[in-house]
Design a protein around this motif. Structure first.
Motif, PDB file in Angstrom:
ATOM      1  N   ASP A 109       0.751  -1.235   0.018  1.00  0.00           N
ATOM      2  CA  ASP A 109       0.079  -0.052  -0.069  1.00  0.00           C
ATOM      3  C   ASP A 109       0.845   1.394  -0.100  1.00  0.00           C
ATOM      4  O   ASP A 109       0.273   2.442   0.208  1.00  0.00           O
ATOM      5  N   PHE A 110       2.045   1.196  -0.208  1.00  0.00           N
ATOM      6  CA  PHE A 110       3.125   2.425  -0.045  1.00  0.00           C
ATOM      7  C   PHE A 110       2.567   3.364  -0.944  1.00  0.00           C
ATOM      8  O   PHE A 110       2.706   4.647  -0.934  1.00  0.00           O
ATOM      9  N   TYR A 111       2.323   3.006  -2.274  1.00  0.00           N
ATOM     10  CA  TYR A 111       1.910   4.110  -3.324  1.00  0.00           C
ATOM     11  C   TYR A 111       0.848   4.884  -2.923  1.00  0.00           C
ATOM     12  O   TYR A 111       0.755   6.100  -3.081  1.00  0.00           O
ATOM     13  N   GLU A 112      -0.126   4.245  -2.332  1.00  0.00           N
ATOM     14  CA  GLU A 112      -1.426   4.826  -1.693  1.00  0.00           C
ATOM     15  C   GLU A 112      -1.071   5.906  -0.721  1.00  0.00           C
ATOM     16  O   GLU A 112      -1.400   6.960  -0.753  1.00  0.00           O
ATOM     17  N   ARG A 113      -0.157   5.649   0.155  1.00  0.00           N
ATOM     18  CA  ARG A 113       0.438   6.473   1.090  1.00  0.00           C
ATOM     19  C   ARG A 113       1.091   7.718   0.524  1.00  0.00           C
ATOM     20  O   ARG A 113       0.715   8.869   0.802  1.00  0.00           O
ATOM     21  N   LEU A 114       1.843   7.365  -0.594  1.00  0.00           N
ATOM     22  CA  LEU A 114       2.449   8.501  -1.278  1.00  0.00           C
ATOM     23  C   LEU A 114       1.578   9.542  -2.010  1.00  0.00           C
ATOM     24  O   LEU A 114       1.708  10.609  -2.050  1.00  0.00           O
ATOM     25  N   ILE A 115       0.655   8.836  -2.493  1.00  0.00           N
ATOM     26  CA  ILE A 115      -0.712   9.572  -3.455  1.00  0.00           C
ATOM     27  C   ILE A 115      -1.340  10.487  -2.282  1.00  0.00           C
ATOM     28  O   ILE A 115      -1.543  11.551  -2.664  1.00  0.00           O
ATOM     29  N   GLY A 116      -1.619  10.013  -1.109  1.00  0.00           N
ATOM     30  CA  GLY A 116      -2.209  10.639  -0.102  1.00  0.00           C
ATOM     31  C   GLY A 116      -1.387  12.036   0.271  1.00  0.00           C
ATOM     32  O   GLY A 116      -1.927  13.073   0.240  1.00  0.00           O
ATOM     33  N   SER A 117       0.002  11.920   0.230  1.00  0.00           N
ATOM     34  CA  SER A 117       0.749  13.040   0.562  1.00  0.00           C
ATOM     35  C   SER A 117       0.695  13.938  -0.702  1.00  0.00           C
ATOM     36  O   SER A 117       0.598  15.195  -0.593  1.00  0.00           O
ATOM     37  N   CYS A 118       0.843  13.331  -1.721  1.00  0.00           N
ATOM     38  CA  CYS A 118       0.938  14.394  -3.059  1.00  0.00           C
ATOM     39  C   CYS A 118      -0.464  15.178  -3.122  1.00  0.00           C
ATOM     40  O   CYS A 118      -0.716  16.282  -3.275  1.00  0.00           O
ATOM     41  N   ARG A 119      -1.531  14.432  -2.879  1.00  0.00           N
ATOM     42  CA  ARG A 119      -3.002  14.925  -3.013  1.00  0.00           C
ATOM     43  C   ARG A 119      -3.158  16.241  -1.941  1.00  0.00           C
ATOM     44  O   ARG A 119      -3.671  17.164  -2.121  1.00  0.00           O
ATOM     45  N   GLN A 120      -2.801  15.681  -0.816  1.00  0.00           N
ATOM     46  CA  GLN A 120      -2.849  16.651   0.449  1.00  0.00           C
ATOM     47  C   GLN A 120      -2.197  17.951  -0.032  1.00  0.00           C
ATOM     48  O   GLN A 120      -2.687  19.210   0.482  1.00  0.00           O
ATOM     49  N   ALA A 121      -0.886  17.971  -0.698  1.00  0.00           N
ATOM     50  CA  ALA A 121      -0.227  18.887  -1.176  1.00  0.00           C
ATOM     51  C   ALA A 121      -0.816  19.745  -2.469  1.00  0.00           C
ATOM     52  O   ALA A 121      -0.420  20.888  -2.734  1.00  0.00           O
ATOM     53  N   GLY A 122      -1.865  19.145  -3.107  1.00  0.00           N
ATOM     54  CA  GLY A 122      -2.579  19.671  -4.179  1.00  0.00           C
ATOM     55  C   GLY A 122      -1.819  19.296  -5.236  1.00  0.00           C
ATOM     56  O   GLY A 122      -2.067  20.065  -6.600  1.00  0.00           O
ATOM     57  N   ALA A 123      -0.763  18.280  -5.433  1.00  0.00           N
ATOM     58  CA  ALA A 123       0.257  18.039  -6.455  1.00  0.00           C
ATOM     59  C   ALA A 123      -0.755  17.042  -7.437  1.00  0.00           C
ATOM     60  O   ALA A 123      -1.399  16.236  -6.947  1.00  0.00           O
ATOM     61  N   GLU A 124      -0.486  16.996  -8.828  1.00  0.00           N
ATOM     62  CA  GLU A 124      -0.909  15.973  -9.743  1.00  0.00           C
ATOM     63  C   GLU A 124      -0.199  14.979  -9.524  1.00  0.00           C
ATOM     64  O   GLU A 124       1.299  15.268  -9.262  1.00  0.00           O
ATOM     65  N   PHE A 125      -0.579  13.621 -10.106  1.00  0.00           N
ATOM     66  CA  PHE A 125       0.442  12.475 -10.193  1.00  0.00           C
ATOM     67  C   PHE A 125      -0.100  11.614 -11.315  1.00  0.00           C
ATOM     68  O   PHE A 125      -1.063  11.706 -11.826  1.00  0.00           O
ATOM     69  N   VAL A 126       1.162  11.056 -11.721  1.00  0.00           N
ATOM     70  CA  VAL A 126       1.071  10.059 -12.849  1.00  0.00           C
ATOM     71  C   VAL A 126       1.542   8.619 -12.180  1.00  0.00           C
ATOM     72  O   VAL A 126       2.445   8.899 -11.503  1.00  0.00           O
ATOM     73  N   ILE A 127       1.014   7.666 -12.597  1.00  0.00           N
ATOM     74  CA  ILE A 127       1.597   6.521 -11.964  1.00  0.00           C
ATOM     75  C   ILE A 127       1.701   5.225 -13.112  1.00  0.00           C
ATOM     76  O   ILE A 127       0.725   4.941 -13.869  1.00  0.00           O
ATOM     77  N   ASP A 128       2.745   4.670 -12.800  1.00  0.00           N
ATOM     78  CA  ASP A 128       3.126   3.546 -14.003  1.00  0.00           C
ATOM     79  C   ASP A 128       3.424   2.347 -13.087  1.00  0.00           C
ATOM     80  O   ASP A 128       4.695   2.247 -12.508  1.00  0.00           O
ATOM     81  N   THR A 129       2.616   1.501 -12.635  1.00  0.00           N
ATOM     82  CA  THR A 129       2.718   0.497 -11.899  1.00  0.00           C
ATOM     83  C   THR A 129       1.789  -0.687 -12.239  1.00  0.00           C
ATOM     84  O   THR A 129       0.943  -0.478 -13.298  1.00  0.00           O
ATOM     85  N   THR A 130       1.796  -1.890 -11.637  1.00  0.00           N
ATOM     86  CA  THR A 130       0.687  -2.914 -12.264  1.00  0.00           C
ATOM     87  C   THR A 130      -0.207  -3.473 -11.082  1.00  0.00           C
ATOM     88  O   THR A 130      -0.005  -3.012  -9.827  1.00  0.00           O
ATOM     89  N   GLY A 131      -0.843  -4.403 -11.514  1.00  0.00           N
ATOM     90  CA  GLY A 131      -1.685  -5.006 -10.475  1.00  0.00           C
ATOM     91  C   GLY A 131      -2.654  -3.887  -9.482  1.00  0.00           C
ATOM     92  O   GLY A 131      -2.963  -3.006 -10.038  1.00  0.00           O
ATOM     93  N   GLU A 132      -2.763  -4.594  -8.337  1.00  0.00           N
ATOM     94  CA  GLU A 132      -3.494  -3.979  -7.448  1.00  0.00           C
ATOM     95  C   GLU A 132      -3.098  -2.428  -6.874  1.00  0.00           C
ATOM     96  O   GLU A 132      -4.004  -1.439  -6.793  1.00  0.00           O
ATOM     97  N   ALA A 133      -1.558  -2.419  -6.907  1.00  0.00           N
ATOM     98  CA  ALA A 133      -1.284  -1.033  -6.646  1.00  0.00           C
ATOM     99  C   ALA A 133      -1.708   0.087  -7.909  1.00  0.00           C
ATOM    100  O   ALA A 133      -2.202   1.345  -7.390  1.00  0.00           O
ATOM    101  N   LEU A 134      -1.822  -0.260  -8.832  1.00  0.00           N
ATOM    102  CA  LEU A 134      -2.370   0.387 -10.103  1.00  0.00           C
ATOM    103  C   LEU A 134      -3.982   0.775  -9.784  1.00  0.00           C
ATOM    104  O   LEU A 134      -4.397   1.919  -9.723  1.00  0.00           O
TER     105      LEU A 134
END
Ligand code: ADP
Ligand code: FBP
Length: 303
Positions: A142-167
């Motif tokens: 779930d580490f990407y979800e935690r990072l995305i939480g931090s990005c979103r809280q800061a108002g930053a956009e994100f792009v993700i390139d991974t596979t499976g459940e994390a995606l």
């Protein structure tokens, strides 16, 4: 500022042999050590395109120092968390075909993980964060979800390139872009995908789940771009394939590096495809001159 996040960087050790004799002695024809890992590849191609960016993630040991030195030589800004364990080495064996052996990655402690989360919580609204590649097992799925939480809280956009459940779990947070290849898309939904129509049907599901742009790469068959209201196909330029490692990462760099200039998804798509192909036709990652040479060969049509 664009940030690339590589949780699991690697030295890509490219080894060329005439033929592989399993259980016997094999001598190399040529070898090459490159700084690798998906986010780092994106950073290197962004730099070629003139897009300033900072590479972050985890680096450790002598392998980590090699990668940092190489990035500095290319004048790429870095802000990695230093970890105790060595960064991995991934073997890319070329023997007519390409066989890849990727390492698991180092153990990362809770303190080291928290240090990266803190960096992302200091982002700004106009930042774009590109999260790319696998998660070292010690970090937890779930580490990407935690990072995305931090990005979103800061108002930053994100792009993700991974596979499976994390995606799949990232989609609800509305990434600017996701880029599975057509094999990864099929695996994601546990289906076989053969035709462009079938690939589009499943690509749209990623859009419905929250992605704002979906790029499906199809190696020599080019790529599909699915936006909120349109679907486009781009042909891939023709050439001699030397190395397909990093083609997908180059495509993301081409797309994002162009999109930040004018928010035009079609121009971004064209540069993305040209960048992927320029890497496929090179020993190392794409250089700007080849990307520019290939751009006019990319034919985009609405599906
Ligand atoms: N054999 C090839 N010929 C021309 N272009 C290629 C080739 N392989 C890859 N590319 C380019 O790189 C892009 C990404 O390649 P792909 O192999 O689908 O991604 P990934 O590395 O993520 O698996 C393709 O859409 C295409 O533009
Ligand atoms: O060919 P792609 O998918 O663009 O990515 C290539 C990069 O991904 C890697 O294979 C690592 O992938 P993972 O992070 O998924 O293990 C690197 O060795 C290489 O630099």
């Amino acid at each position: 500022m664009i940030y690339t996040v590589t949780l699991n960087p690697s030295i890509d050790y490219i080894v060329e042999v005439e033929d592989v004799k399993l259980g016997g002695l094999n001598r190399m024809k040529r070898d090459l050590k490159l700084p690798g890992g998906k986010g780092i590849n994106v950073s290197r191609v962004l730099k070629q395109l003139g897009a300033e960016n900072t590479a972050i993630g985890f680096l450790g040991g002598f392998t980590g120092r090699f990668i940092e030195d190489k990035l500095r030589e290319d004048c790429i800004q870095t802000d990695f968390v230093t970890v105790q364990d060595d960064t991995r080495i991934n073997i890319k064996l070329k023997h007519g075909d390409e066989t890849e052996i990727n390492g698991l990655g180092p153990d990362i402690s809770r303190e080291e993980a928290d240090a990266l989360l803190r960096k992302l919580s200091e982002l700004h609204e106009d930042d774009i964060v590109i999260l790319s590649g696998s998660i070292p097992p010690s970090l937890g799925g779930d580490f990407y979800e935690r990072l995305i939480g931090s990005c979103r809280q800061a108002g930053a956009e994100f792009v993700i390139d991974t596979t499976g459940e994390a995606l799949m779990k990232a989609l609800v947070h509305k990434p600017l872009l996701v880029k599975p290849n057509h094999h990864e898309l099929a695996e994601l939904f546990d289906v076989d995908l053969h035709t462009r129509e079938e690939i589009t049907t499943y690509g749209r599901k990623l859009l419905e789940a929250g992605a704002r742009n979906v790029l499906i790469s199809m190696a020599g068959e080019g790529a599909l771009l699915i936006t909120a209201d349109k679907v486009y196909h781009a042909t891939a330029p023709k050439g001699t394939v030397k190395n397909s490692v990093g083609a997908g990462d180059s495509m993301i760099a081409g797309f994002v590096g162009t999109y930040v200039l004018n928010s035009d998804p079609l121009e971004a798509f064209r540069t993305g495809v040209a960048s992927g192909s320029a890497t496929a036709f090179s020993d190392d990652l794409a250089e700007r001159s080849l990307i520019e040479q290939l751009q006019p060969q990319v034919q985009i049509s609405e599906c």
